[in-house]
Design an enzyme around this catalytic site. Structure first.
Site, PDB file in Angstrom:
ATOM      1  N   SER A   1      -6.252  -5.098  11.729  1.00  0.00           N
ATOM      2  CA  SER A   1      -4.887  -5.068  11.246  1.00  0.00           C
ATOM      3  C   SER A   1      -4.842  -5.037   9.730  1.00  0.00           C
ATOM      4  O   SER A   1      -5.599  -5.740   9.056  1.00  0.00           O
ATOM      5  CB  SER A   1      -4.131  -6.305  11.718  1.00  0.00           C
ATOM      6  OG  SER A   1      -3.622  -6.117  12.998  1.00  0.00           O
TER       7      SER A   1
ATOM      8  N   HIS B   1       2.746  -7.951   9.477  1.00  0.00           N
ATOM      9  CA  HIS B   1       2.499  -8.996  10.470  1.00  0.00           C
ATOM     10  C   HIS B   1       1.292  -9.859  10.098  1.00  0.00           C
ATOM     11  O   HIS B   1       1.088 -10.925  10.671  1.00  0.00           O
ATOM     12  CB  HIS B   1       2.363  -8.400  11.883  1.00  0.00           C
ATOM     13  CG  HIS B   1       1.096  -7.663  12.131  1.00  0.00           C
ATOM     14  ND1 HIS B   1       1.005  -6.291  12.124  1.00  0.00           N
ATOM     15  CD2 HIS B   1      -0.157  -8.092  12.420  1.00  0.00           C
ATOM     16  CE1 HIS B   1      -0.227  -5.914  12.400  1.00  0.00           C
ATOM     17  NE2 HIS B   1      -0.960  -6.999  12.589  1.00  0.00           N
TER      18      HIS B   1
ATOM     19  N   ASP C   1       5.885  -2.115   9.004  1.00  0.00           N
ATOM     20  CA  ASP C   1       4.827  -3.130   9.082  1.00  0.00           C
ATOM     21  C   ASP C   1       3.905  -2.995   7.870  1.00  0.00           C
ATOM     22  O   ASP C   1       2.714  -2.702   7.988  1.00  0.00           O
ATOM     23  CB  ASP C   1       4.060  -2.961  10.393  1.00  0.00           C
ATOM     24  CG  ASP C   1       3.129  -4.131  10.699  1.00  0.00           C
ATOM     25  OD1 ASP C   1       3.193  -5.138   9.982  1.00  0.00           O
ATOM     26  OD2 ASP C   1       2.334  -4.014  11.659  1.00  0.00           O
TER      27      ASP C   1
END
Length: 590
Positions: free
Chosen positions: A297, A146, A198
């Site tokens: 992230s 992402h 992911d």
């Protein structure tokens, strides 16, 4: 659960609209004396010119400015779907309750800065973004899908490594900036739900001189047991009440949790097998909460010195009472990722290519176009050699040529780091070997190894040192004289390099790698019952670019076939594709 919005622990995308968006090459040969093989030709097919340092610093400056101005968003909200009872919104992330982590503790940590001014003077449409990542090879960064999805990191990204401090303007505080050559996202990733893996890999324009961090292996279950201690790293938010990220690298020690723990809290949004659960339940406020958050992230969740997870998503603002953090489970995707780390790519397009020499001695590089071979480049006269293999033995992002002279001397051409190839000698006496393979990492240390089949039927493993040389050999066993061995990469889908072998009855066997230098293979598996009596095999890795190891084979009529991998030991290949005819003109492949 109530109406909390999940947020991808994405970036701190720095403009409000950012979030859901997701050199001359093998340079001129050295002087070619009669006893020196011609170097690979200068290639222009896939490699583009690296951005200048000034351009990279501008991108870093823009990214940092947007973040510091508070323009960073994290992810646009995903609308609640009909019938959902838990969770809604996009999933988002940073480390709250963390402590300082010097770069000497985590030398593989890198910052991913993204900035696109859209080519206008209006700052309102600028797009800035920040994520963390891990150096998994000198020129490869593992991060979250992402963080990459919908963004052009080659055109607008910059990676900063070697520092635990965020840049100040263009001061990298002892760090180093490098551009992104290409990007890869797990082909099963679904950005709408942040499911399907992911994980992403960025290939850098140059190898970095910092220690890399390995992924955990596919069979790892111990790292995910409830209560196992794990450490997460990042530069993300440190408070639920502020959008500011940390100016220094932080870490937090958290316990792994059973899948059922996150399933109970998040319902169907947590997908066991694809995701890993970690942390103690959040307290509802900063005090007492230890959790990654926005800006973390893409960073690693480290267990036992290996990457067990990639920071993925959690609740909005990260501290809602009872919440846990969610990570991409790397043991599930290590096969896909490793195919991108060791990609056997001569023209820098992400697909493995082919070396072929004619009976007259002229060598060629043939470039993969997926299920066919496209343009070719002549390498000149290679008549003095009887074996050629390609592999990135020093993990610098450039394929090396490993080749053996008719006198039994094993040599290596490798990139000199600046403008061309240099030759070095691996050793003599290699004429005693019937065949030599460079299948990938067989020993589990993330460095490419060598397998050699001697003329007496013994098979030997030579562990790679990561610099083009090899350590003391280890015996794999005897009785291999009747086998024709080949293979490069992972054919079973478990993230470990394997070997293929054809017996005298024309049967094909898969020897699954164990990931250790001793007891190299698990029990062999019959993959083809007959018909494998080809006159030549060429195994260079992932020819099609789908993340699975493939095999090229030439039949007696001179037809070349592509056997595209499907990551299964019992049925390793999909139906074959004809590459072309006339390949009997060649007598050496690698």
């Amino acid at each position: 659960m109530t109406s909390a919005q999940w947020r991808a622990r994405t970036a701190l995308p720095a403009a409000a609209a950012a979030l859901a968006l997701s050199g001359a090459i093998l340079g001129a040969a050295p002087a070619q004396a009669a006893d020196v093989a011609p170097a690979p030709a200068k290639q222009n097919a896939g490699k583009v010119q690296a951005p200048s340092k000034a351009d990279l610093l501008d991108r870093v400056k823009g990214s940092v400015a947007d973040v510091n101005d508070g323009e960073a968003d994290t992810a646009p909200a995903r609308e609640r779907e009909a019938g959902e009872t838990t969770g809604s919104g996009a999933k988002e992330s940073y480390i709250i309750g963390g402590t300082a982590a010097p770069i000497t503790e985590a030398p593989w940590m890198v910052q991913l800065h993204y900035y696109d001014d859209k080519g206008t003077d209006d700052a309102a449409d600028d797009e800035g973004y920040f994520c963390g990542g891990s150096l998994v090879a000198p020129n490869k960064v593992l991060t979250a899908a992402h963080c990459v999805y919908g963004l052009d990191w080659a055109a607008n990204g910059a990676v900063v490594a070697g520092t635990d401090r965020m840049p100040t303007d263009v001061d990298l505080h002892g760090g180093r900036v490098v551009g992104v050559d290409r990007q890869w996202i797990s082909p099963t990733y679904d950005d709408a739900t942040i499911t399907g893996g992911d994980v992403a890999v960025l290939t850098l324009f140059e190898a970095l001189p910092y220690k890399s961090l390995q992924l955990t292996q596919s069979g790892d279950t111990a790292s995910y047991r409830d209560g196992t201690s794990a450490t997460v790293y990042g530069w993300g938010r440190t408070s639920s009440t502020s959008d500011d990220g940390s100016q220094t690298l932080k870490k937090a020690v958290v316990p792994m949790r059973a899948d059922s723990t996150c399933s109970s809290y998040y319902g169907g949004e947590f997908v066991a097998g694809q995701m890993a659960c970690a942390g103690n339940p959040a307290t509802g406020q900063d005090a007492g909460t230890v959790s990654p958050c926005n800006g973390d992230s893409g960073g690693p969740l480290v267990v036992g010195g290996r990457i067990a997870g990639v920071v993925s998503w959690g609740v909005q603002d990260c501290v809602e009472k009872g919440a846990y953090s969610v990570y991409a489970k790397t043991s599930t995707y290590v096969g896909q990722v490793n195919a991108r780390i060791d990609d056997s790519d001569l023209d820098f397009d992400g697909r493995a290519d082919l070396f072929a020499r004619t009976s007259a001695g002229e060598a060629w590089e043939y470039y993969s176009r997926g299920t066919s071979l496209g343009g070719r480049v002549s390498l000149g006269d290679w008549s003095g050699y009887n074996l050629v293999r390609q592999a990135d033995l020093d993990r610098d992002g450039f394929q090396d040529y490993l080749y053996r002279t008719t006198g039994g001397v094993l040599k290596r051409f490798h990139w000199n780091g600046e403008d061309g190839f240099v030759e070095s000698t691996v050793g003599s006496g290699w004429g005693a070997m019937k065949n030599i393979l460079v299948p990938g990492d067989m020993s589990g240390d993330a460095l490419p190894d060598l397998l050699a089949q001697d003329n007496n039927g013994y098979l030997w493993l030579y562990p790679g040192r990561g610099n083009g040389t090899f350590g003391a050999r280890v015996s794999v066993g005897s009785g291999w004289g009747v086998m024709t061995i080949t293979g490069k990469g992972d054919y079973t889908g478990d993230g470990k390099a394997d070997m293929l072998a054809r017996d005298t009855s024309g049967r094909l066997w898969v020897y699954p790698g164990r990931g250790t230098a001793t007891a190299t293979f698990t029990n062999r598996v019959l993959a083809g019952t007959s018909g494998w009596n080809f006159t030549a095999y060429a195994a260079t890795g992932d020819v099609s670019g789908d993340g699975k190891a493939d095999l090229l084979a030439r039949d007696s009529a001179g037809v070349m076939w592509l056997y595209q991998g499907r990551s299964s030991s019992t049925a390793p290949f999909v139906p074959r594709v004809k590459i072309g005819s006339g390949w009997n003109a060649f007598n050496l492949f690698g």
